[in-house]
Write a protein that holds these residues in place. Structure first.
Motif, PDB file in Angstrom:
ATOM      1  N   THR A 234      45.535  32.303  41.927  1.00 11.76           N
ATOM      2  CA  THR A 234      44.706  33.105  41.021  1.00 11.76           C
ATOM      3  C   THR A 234      43.949  34.190  41.779  1.00 11.76           C
ATOM      4  O   THR A 234      43.522  35.176  41.173  1.00 11.76           O
ATOM      5  CB  THR A 234      43.689  32.228  40.265  1.00 11.76           C
ATOM      6  N   ARG A 235      43.788  34.017  43.082  1.00  8.52           N
ATOM      7  CA  ARG A 235      43.055  35.004  43.898  1.00  8.52           C
ATOM      8  C   ARG A 235      43.992  36.027  44.527  1.00  8.52           C
ATOM      9  O   ARG A 235      43.647  37.197  44.629  1.00  8.52           O
ATOM     10  CB  ARG A 235      42.269  34.282  45.000  1.00  8.52           C
ATOM     11  N   ASP A 236      45.152  35.556  44.973  1.00  8.18           N
ATOM     12  CA  ASP A 236      46.124  36.436  45.636  1.00  8.18           C
ATOM     13  C   ASP A 236      47.522  36.109  45.111  1.00  8.18           C
ATOM     14  O   ASP A 236      48.314  35.457  45.797  1.00  8.18           O
ATOM     15  CB  ASP A 236      46.046  36.239  47.151  1.00  8.18           C
ATOM     16  N   PRO A 237      47.825  36.546  43.895  1.00  9.81           N
ATOM     17  CA  PRO A 237      49.130  36.194  43.304  1.00  9.81           C
ATOM     18  C   PRO A 237      50.322  36.718  44.095  1.00  9.81           C
ATOM     19  O   PRO A 237      51.387  36.101  44.097  1.00  9.81           O
ATOM     20  CB  PRO A 237      49.064  36.803  41.900  1.00  9.81           C
ATOM     21  N   SER A 238      50.140  37.832  44.799  1.00 10.22           N
ATOM     22  CA  SER A 238      51.254  38.412  45.557  1.00 10.22           C
ATOM     23  C   SER A 238      51.744  37.474  46.651  1.00 10.22           C
ATOM     24  O   SER A 238      52.929  37.480  47.006  1.00 10.22           O
ATOM     25  CB  SER A 238      50.835  39.752  46.174  1.00 10.22           C
ATOM     26  N   ASP A 243      53.790  39.262  42.066  1.00  8.87           N
ATOM     27  CA  ASP A 243      53.300  40.642  42.156  1.00  8.87           C
ATOM     28  C   ASP A 243      52.942  41.212  40.789  1.00  8.87           C
ATOM     29  O   ASP A 243      52.049  42.055  40.671  1.00  8.87           O
ATOM     30  CB  ASP A 243      54.360  41.534  42.822  1.00  8.87           C
ATOM     31  N   GLU A 244      53.640  40.751  39.741  1.00  7.96           N
ATOM     32  CA  GLU A 244      53.382  41.301  38.400  1.00  7.96           C
ATOM     33  C   GLU A 244      51.998  40.930  37.866  1.00  7.96           C
ATOM     34  O   GLU A 244      51.501  41.559  36.930  1.00  7.96           O
ATOM     35  CB  GLU A 244      54.456  40.819  37.417  1.00  7.96           C
ATOM     36  N   LYS A 246      49.218  40.920  39.798  1.00 11.35           N
ATOM     37  CA  LYS A 246      48.158  41.492  40.630  1.00 11.35           C
ATOM     38  C   LYS A 246      47.235  42.415  39.844  1.00 11.35           C
ATOM     39  O   LYS A 246      46.034  42.425  40.045  1.00 11.35           O
ATOM     40  CB  LYS A 246      48.779  42.248  41.803  1.00 11.35           C
ATOM     41  N   GLY A 247      47.773  43.179  38.944  1.00 15.86           N
ATOM     42  CA  GLY A 247      46.954  44.110  38.172  1.00 15.86           C
ATOM     43  C   GLY A 247      46.282  43.487  36.968  1.00 15.86           C
ATOM     44  O   GLY A 247      45.544  44.160  36.248  1.00 15.86           O
ATOM     45  N   TYR A 248      46.537  42.196  36.743  1.00 24.90           N
ATOM     46  CA  TYR A 248      45.993  41.521  35.566  1.00 24.90           C
ATOM     47  C   TYR A 248      44.755  40.675  35.865  1.00 24.90           C
ATOM     48  O   TYR A 248      44.053  40.274  34.947  1.00 24.90           O
ATOM     49  CB  TYR A 248      47.060  40.623  34.936  1.00 24.90           C
TER      50      TYR A 248
END
Length: 322
Positions: A234-238, A243-244, A246-248
């Protein structure tokens, strides 16, 4: 300790049956409330008016012979109306305890009160005590705050401080009943004096004893690592191939999420009669523990995504074993 567990589990089943004398359906929700009580946590309930949130909490209190107080939060409420105050009388200060001094406290529509009233609950929720003047008063054990908020009306409401939201072990969504369940509700409640009381099925001592059993449930290191990976995603999805997302996500879950996930997974294992935690226990409580601990971006809201959808994607992607 293990010799008493079957008897205590029977009492938990009796509590479920007792609550079902009044509450139709919502069995999964009742189990989650019992889980939170066993975990010594607090619950944030979100649902439209009329879905029996207050009646459910009151029924649980009656089934456990627990003291119960209901607080209707309003914009003119003062901190002293919640925790109590000191009154000068006959040359001395006397302590007037507020409605917070109960085993189960329902904070109805908590987001209608200003921040200073909401923050008055922080010490009680975290420390299980209240400070009035220079005196500290312990709250009864077990102690549990169940706060409700209405997701429809936002006019005249105040957003809960993040520090307070993070102290709720669960955020539970109370949905509408099915048509068949509502038919039963109609037959039971469409009377001038419907049945609203339940039979006592267990005691507070039973709950405190079950908490000791909960602490003894084994959590393997591999399960602990799985919990840590879910929260880290939840903190660093990448870092987990998401990656999809990250902006959410504006910010992820706090370390308290990891603590509560392990604790609630233990509670889920206890309620199903298990002696150790399995990955399905973690997955069963993930949404309820984490949905209110991550902040989604405006982009996610614009695309119709909520925290539950993001968590579902995390569960699908993060491996159980490294």
């Amino acid at each position: 300790m293990q010799e008493r567990l079957p008897e205590l589990n029977k009492k938990l089943d009796a509590v479920r049956t007792s609550i079902a004398e009044v509450i139709v359906g919502q069995q999964a929700l009742i189990d989650k409330l019992l889980n939170a009580l066993l975990c010594n946590g607090h619950v944030l309930l979100e649902g439209v008016p009329g879905v029996a949130k207050t009646m459910m909490v009151n029924s649980m209190a009656n089934a456990l012979d627990a003291s119960f107080n209901r607080l209707q939060f309003t914009p003119d409420l003062l901190p002293g109306d919640v925790v109590g105050t000191q009154i000068y009388r006959d040359g001395t200060f006397e302590t007037e305890r507020g409605p917070i001094f109960a085993n189960l406290v329902l904070a109805d529509e908590i987001n209608r009160a200003p921040a200073k009233v909401q923050s008055a609950l922080l010490e009680a929720m975290q420390e299980h005590q209240v400070t009035l003047g220079q005196q500290t008063h312990k709250l009864p054990e077990p102690f549990m705050v169940l706060a409700t908020q209405n997701p429809i009306e936002q006019e005249g409401t105040y957003a809960l401080p993040e520090a307070q939201v993070d102290r709720f072990i669960f955020k539970l969504i109370v949905d509408y009943p099915t048509m068949d369940e509502e038919h039963i509700i109609l037959r039971r409640m469409a009377k001038t004096a419907p049945k609203v009381s339940v039979t006592q099925a267990a005691s507070l001592e039973d709950i405190l004893e079950l908490r000791r059993h909960l602490d003894a449930i084994h959590v393997d290191e591999k399960i602990e690592r799985y919990i840590l990976r879910l929260v880290a995603a939840t903190r660093d999805p990448s870092a987990y191939g998401l990656d999809e997302l990250k902006g959410y996500i504006r910010f992820g879950a706090s370390p308290r999420a990891s603590i509560y996930l392990a604790l609630a997974a233990r509670g889920h294992a206890l309620l199903r009669g298990g002696e150790f935690v399995v990955p399905d226990d973690v997955k069963a409580v993930l949404h309820d523990v984490v949905r209110h601990r991550i902040a989604i971006s405006y982009r996610a809201e614009a695309e119709g995504l909520n925290s539950d959808a993001i968590l579902e994607r995390i569960v699908e992607t993060v491996p159980v074993t490294e």
